[in-house]
Design a protein around this motif. Structure first.
Motif, PDB file in Angstrom:
ATOM      1  N   ALA A 111       0.989  -1.138  -0.012  1.00 21.43           N
ATOM      2  CA  ALA A 111      -0.010  -0.564   0.175  1.00 21.43           C
ATOM      3  C   ALA A 111       0.741   0.656  -0.149  1.00 21.43           C
ATOM      4  CB  ALA A 111      -1.031   0.506   1.441  1.00 21.43           C
ATOM      5  N   PRO A 112       0.368   2.294  -0.666  1.00 20.68           N
ATOM      6  CA  PRO A 112       1.160   3.012  -0.661  1.00 20.68           C
ATOM      7  C   PRO A 112       1.302   4.327   0.285  1.00 20.68           C
ATOM      8  CG  PRO A 112      -0.280   3.418  -2.700  1.00 20.68           C
ATOM      9  CD  PRO A 112      -0.785   2.453  -1.625  1.00 20.68           C
ATOM     10  N   ASP A 113       2.321   5.392   1.153  1.00 23.02           N
ATOM     11  CA  ASP A 113       2.462   5.598   2.286  1.00 23.02           C
ATOM     12  C   ASP A 113       1.234   7.272   2.380  1.00 23.02           C
ATOM     13  OD1 ASP A 113       3.358   6.500   4.589  1.00 23.02           O
ATOM     14  OD2 ASP A 113       5.074   6.987   3.915  1.00 23.02           O
ATOM     15  N   TRP A 114       0.822   6.717   3.541  1.00 23.96           N
ATOM     16  CA  TRP A 114      -0.316   7.941   4.363  1.00 23.96           C
ATOM     17  C   TRP A 114       0.029   9.292   4.216  1.00 23.96           C
ATOM     18  CZ3 TRP A 114      -4.845   9.938   3.565  1.00 23.96           C
ATOM     19  CH2 TRP A 114      -5.559  10.784   4.863  1.00 23.96           C
ATOM     20  N   ASP A 115       1.122   8.904   4.812  1.00 26.59           N
ATOM     21  CA  ASP A 115       2.012   9.604   5.598  1.00 26.59           C
ATOM     22  C   ASP A 115       2.308  10.244   4.697  1.00 26.59           C
ATOM     23  OD1 ASP A 115       1.014   9.299   8.760  1.00 26.59           O
ATOM     24  OD2 ASP A 115       3.390   8.084   8.803  1.00 26.59           O
ATOM     25  N   LYS A 116       2.865  10.761   4.074  1.00 27.93           N
ATOM     26  CA  LYS A 116       3.318  11.630   3.236  1.00 27.93           C
ATOM     27  C   LYS A 116       1.859  11.959   2.148  1.00 27.93           C
ATOM     28  CE  LYS A 116       7.489  11.207   0.897  1.00 27.93           C
ATOM     29  NZ  LYS A 116       8.510  10.221  -0.022  1.00 27.93           N
ATOM     30  N   PHE A 117       1.070  10.978   2.038  1.00 31.38           N
ATOM     31  CA  PHE A 117      -0.149  11.826   1.442  1.00 31.38           C
ATOM     32  C   PHE A 117      -0.265  12.810   2.296  1.00 31.38           C
ATOM     33  CE2 PHE A 117      -4.815  11.076  -0.713  1.00 31.38           C
ATOM     34  CZ  PHE A 117      -3.764  11.793  -1.681  1.00 31.38           C
ATOM     35  N   LEU A 118      -0.596  12.370   3.290  1.00 31.89           N
ATOM     36  CA  LEU A 118      -1.630  12.892   4.416  1.00 31.89           C
ATOM     37  C   LEU A 118      -1.154  14.586   4.463  1.00 31.89           C
ATOM     38  CD1 LEU A 118      -4.075  13.511   6.974  1.00 31.89           C
ATOM     39  CD2 LEU A 118      -2.104  12.908   8.144  1.00 31.89           C
ATOM     40  N   LYS A 119       0.293  14.508   4.642  1.00 34.39           N
ATOM     41  CA  LYS A 119       1.452  16.407   5.225  1.00 34.39           C
ATOM     42  C   LYS A 119       1.390  16.380   3.135  1.00 34.39           C
ATOM     43  CE  LYS A 119       3.665  14.022   8.603  1.00 34.39           C
ATOM     44  NZ  LYS A 119       5.016  13.517   9.033  1.00 34.39           N
ATOM     45  N   TYR A 120       1.764  15.823   2.209  1.00 37.40           N
ATOM     46  CA  TYR A 120       2.463  16.795   1.445  1.00 37.40           C
ATOM     47  C   TYR A 120       1.140  16.690  -0.238  1.00 37.40           C
ATOM     48  CZ  TYR A 120       6.367  16.809   4.337  1.00 37.40           C
ATOM     49  OH  TYR A 120       7.718  16.733   5.532  1.00 37.40           O
ATOM     50  N   GLY A 121       0.660  15.813   0.425  1.00 32.74           N
ATOM     51  CA  GLY A 121      -0.815  15.691  -1.077  1.00 32.74           C
ATOM     52  C   GLY A 121       0.276  14.771  -1.519  1.00 32.74           C
ATOM     53  N   LEU A 122       1.504  14.024  -1.774  1.00 33.40           N
ATOM     54  CA  LEU A 122       2.189  13.186  -2.242  1.00 33.40           C
ATOM     55  C   LEU A 122       1.195  10.766  -2.066  1.00 33.40           C
ATOM     56  CD1 LEU A 122       5.407  15.144  -2.421  1.00 33.40           C
ATOM     57  CD2 LEU A 122       3.828  14.534  -4.052  1.00 33.40           C
ATOM     58  N   LEU A 123       1.154  10.863  -3.228  1.00 30.89           N
ATOM     59  CA  LEU A 123       1.214   9.144  -2.883  1.00 30.89           C
ATOM     60  C   LEU A 123       2.785   8.323  -4.174  1.00 30.89           C
ATOM     61  CD1 LEU A 123      -1.028   7.328  -1.720  1.00 30.89           C
ATOM     62  CD2 LEU A 123      -2.074   7.163  -3.964  1.00 30.89           C
ATOM     63  N   THR A 124       3.100   8.111  -3.270  1.00 32.52           N
ATOM     64  CA  THR A 124       4.123   7.149  -3.673  1.00 32.52           C
ATOM     65  C   THR A 124       4.023   6.050  -3.765  1.00 32.52           C
ATOM     66  OG1 THR A 124       5.748   8.540  -3.221  1.00 32.52           O
ATOM     67  CG2 THR A 124       6.414   6.729  -3.937  1.00 32.52           C
ATOM     68  N   VAL A 125       4.346   4.880  -5.636  1.00 32.04           N
ATOM     69  CA  VAL A 125       3.435   3.592  -5.458  1.00 32.04           C
ATOM     70  C   VAL A 125       4.613   3.446  -6.327  1.00 32.04           C
ATOM     71  CG1 VAL A 125       1.623   2.549  -7.197  1.00 32.04           C
ATOM     72  CG2 VAL A 125       0.585   5.118  -6.162  1.00 32.04           C
ATOM     73  N   ASP A 126       4.502   1.988  -5.904  1.00 29.05           N
ATOM     74  CA  ASP A 126       5.942   1.014  -6.468  1.00 29.05           C
ATOM     75  C   ASP A 126       5.038   0.052  -6.733  1.00 29.05           C
ATOM     76  OD1 ASP A 126       8.018   2.229  -5.332  1.00 29.05           O
ATOM     77  OD2 ASP A 126       7.956   0.941  -3.359  1.00 29.05           O
ATOM     78  N   PHE A 127       5.398  -0.032  -8.439  1.00 35.32           N
ATOM     79  CA  PHE A 127       4.820  -0.906  -8.978  1.00 35.32           C
ATOM     80  C   PHE A 127       5.977  -2.091  -9.331  1.00 35.32           C
ATOM     81  CE2 PHE A 127       2.666   2.396 -10.462  1.00 35.32           C
ATOM     82  CZ  PHE A 127       1.230   2.277 -10.705  1.00 35.32           C
ATOM     83  N   VAL A 128       5.604  -3.286  -9.615  1.00 35.26           N
ATOM     84  CA  VAL A 128       5.800  -4.706  -9.807  1.00 35.26           C
ATOM     85  C   VAL A 128       5.958  -5.440 -10.009  1.00 35.26           C
ATOM     86  CG1 VAL A 128       6.806  -7.102  -8.700  1.00 35.26           C
ATOM     87  CG2 VAL A 128       6.798  -5.698  -7.211  1.00 35.26           C
ATOM     88  N   CYS A 129       6.622  -4.828 -11.805  1.00 41.85           N
ATOM     89  CA  CYS A 129       6.996  -5.723 -13.448  1.00 41.85           C
ATOM     90  C   CYS A 129       7.293  -6.164 -13.777  1.00 41.85           C
ATOM     91  CB  CYS A 129       7.096  -4.264 -14.164  1.00 41.85           C
ATOM     92  SG  CYS A 129       6.345  -1.844 -13.086  1.00 41.85           S
ATOM     93  N   ASP A 130       7.044  -7.159 -15.407  1.00 37.09           N
ATOM     94  CA  ASP A 130       7.922  -8.145 -15.525  1.00 37.09           C
ATOM     95  C   ASP A 130       8.958  -7.152 -16.302  1.00 37.09           C
ATOM     96  OD1 ASP A 130       5.970 -10.049 -15.011  1.00 37.09           O
ATOM     97  OD2 ASP A 130       4.482  -9.895 -16.910  1.00 37.09           O
ATOM     98  N   PRO A 131       9.840  -7.991 -16.334  1.00 38.18           N
ATOM     99  CA  PRO A 131      11.081  -7.503 -16.226  1.00 38.18           C
ATOM    100  C   PRO A 131      11.270  -6.720 -17.873  1.00 38.18           C
ATOM    101  CG  PRO A 131      11.420  -9.535 -17.154  1.00 38.18           C
ATOM    102  CD  PRO A 131       9.653  -9.538 -16.286  1.00 38.18           C
ATOM    103  N   PHE A 132      10.387  -7.134 -19.217  1.00 41.40           N
ATOM    104  CA  PHE A 132      10.173  -5.887 -20.703  1.00 41.40           C
ATOM    105  C   PHE A 132       9.013  -5.330 -20.087  1.00 41.40           C
ATOM    106  CE2 PHE A 132      12.025 -10.035 -20.962  1.00 41.40           C
ATOM    107  CZ  PHE A 132      13.629 -10.045 -21.390  1.00 41.40           C
ATOM    108  N   LYS A 133       9.283  -4.490 -21.097  1.00 37.53           N
ATOM    109  CA  LYS A 133       8.110  -3.664 -21.745  1.00 37.53           C
ATOM    110  C   LYS A 133       6.860  -4.526 -23.486  1.00 37.53           C
ATOM    111  CE  LYS A 133      10.240   0.172 -23.292  1.00 37.53           C
ATOM    112  NZ  LYS A 133      11.895   0.155 -22.923  1.00 37.53           N
TER     113      LYS A 133
END
Length: 239
Positions: A111-133
């Motif tokens: 889950a994205p970090d709620w504290d940063k979203f609460l303080k700064y309006g920022l939502l940092t999301v880590d996507f785990v992806c297959d190696p290729f596009k």
């Protein structure tokens, strides 16, 4: 301002979140090594089971999304909606607005970090992806707006007529990406394919042949033994 498309929704148009920053990390090689006493270095078995092809681990794409909210209630509501959008699914297509010709197959596991979203309006999301596009279009699709003059080929891949049961028909296919197993659709049973010295037996409909991969560049395929049509479908892959 630009956004991302994930799980069927656009971050900016549907969620009110635009991309503040992004980091698209490269995948790491999968290495299988072993050593014995008194030897220099080690033995590398990484490509033994893949027939010489280098295999890769997953890659991580980190995206920071921003919202301009006018109240704490709005902030809570958007965060809850964003969690459902990002977390309530398995692997999905992830596409950036600035990269319209490719997508990643991705999943959000944490889950994205709620504290940063609460303080700064920022939502940092880590996507785990297959190696290729993967390309959004099939190889040979006539889509001029996304044509890349450095890497793409102009070629016809829709339908090939196999007119002779004896000599057959030779088809030349170009692949501008990595090794790929195409889908070969034939209109009749008993069609045969000769590719790089091996014979493959095709049945009516879609065929995905184990071990048969188109290499980067020119590939010569020879179809014979039956009258009918052939379609060769694949999306190219890139690091």
């Amino acid at each position: 301002m630009y956004g991302i498309t994930f799980n069927g929704k656009h971050s900016l148009k549907d969620m009110g979140l635009y991309v503040e920053s992004k980091t698209i990390n490269a995948p790491s090689k999968k290495k299988i090594t072993d050593s014995v006493p008194f030897m220099h270095g080690f033995y590398d078995f990484s490509t033994v089971g893949s027939n010489g092809e280098q295999v890769y681990d997953t890659r991580t794409i980190t995206v920071t999304l921003r919202i301009i909210a006018y109240s704490m209630e709005e902030l809570h509501t958007v965060y809850s909606q964003a969690l459902e959008w990002l977390m309530d699914s398995g692997k999905q297509k992830l596409q950036f607005d600035f990269m319209p010709d490719f997508y990643f197959t991705s999943e959000v596991q944490d889950a994205p970090d709620w504290d940063k979203f609460l303080k700064y309006g920022l939502l940092t999301v880590d996507f785990v992806c297959d190696p290729f596009k993967y390309s959004n279009s099939y190889m040979g699709d006539d889509i001029w707006d996304t044509f890349n003059f450095l890497t793409d080929y102009t070629q016809y891949t829709n339908t090939f007529e196999i007119n002779e049961t004896g000599p057959g028909t030779t088809v030349v296919m170009y692949n501008n990406g990595r090794l790929i197993t195409p889908v070969i659709n034939v209109s009749v049973d008993n069609m045969r394919l000769n590719f790089e010295g091996k014979t493959y037996y095709l049945t009516k409909g879609d065929n995905k042949l184990w071990g048969m991969k188109l290499k980067n560049g020119e590939n010569v395929l020879h179809f014979y033994n039956a009258l009918g049509t052939v379609k060769i479908l694949f999306r190219w892959e890139s690091l």
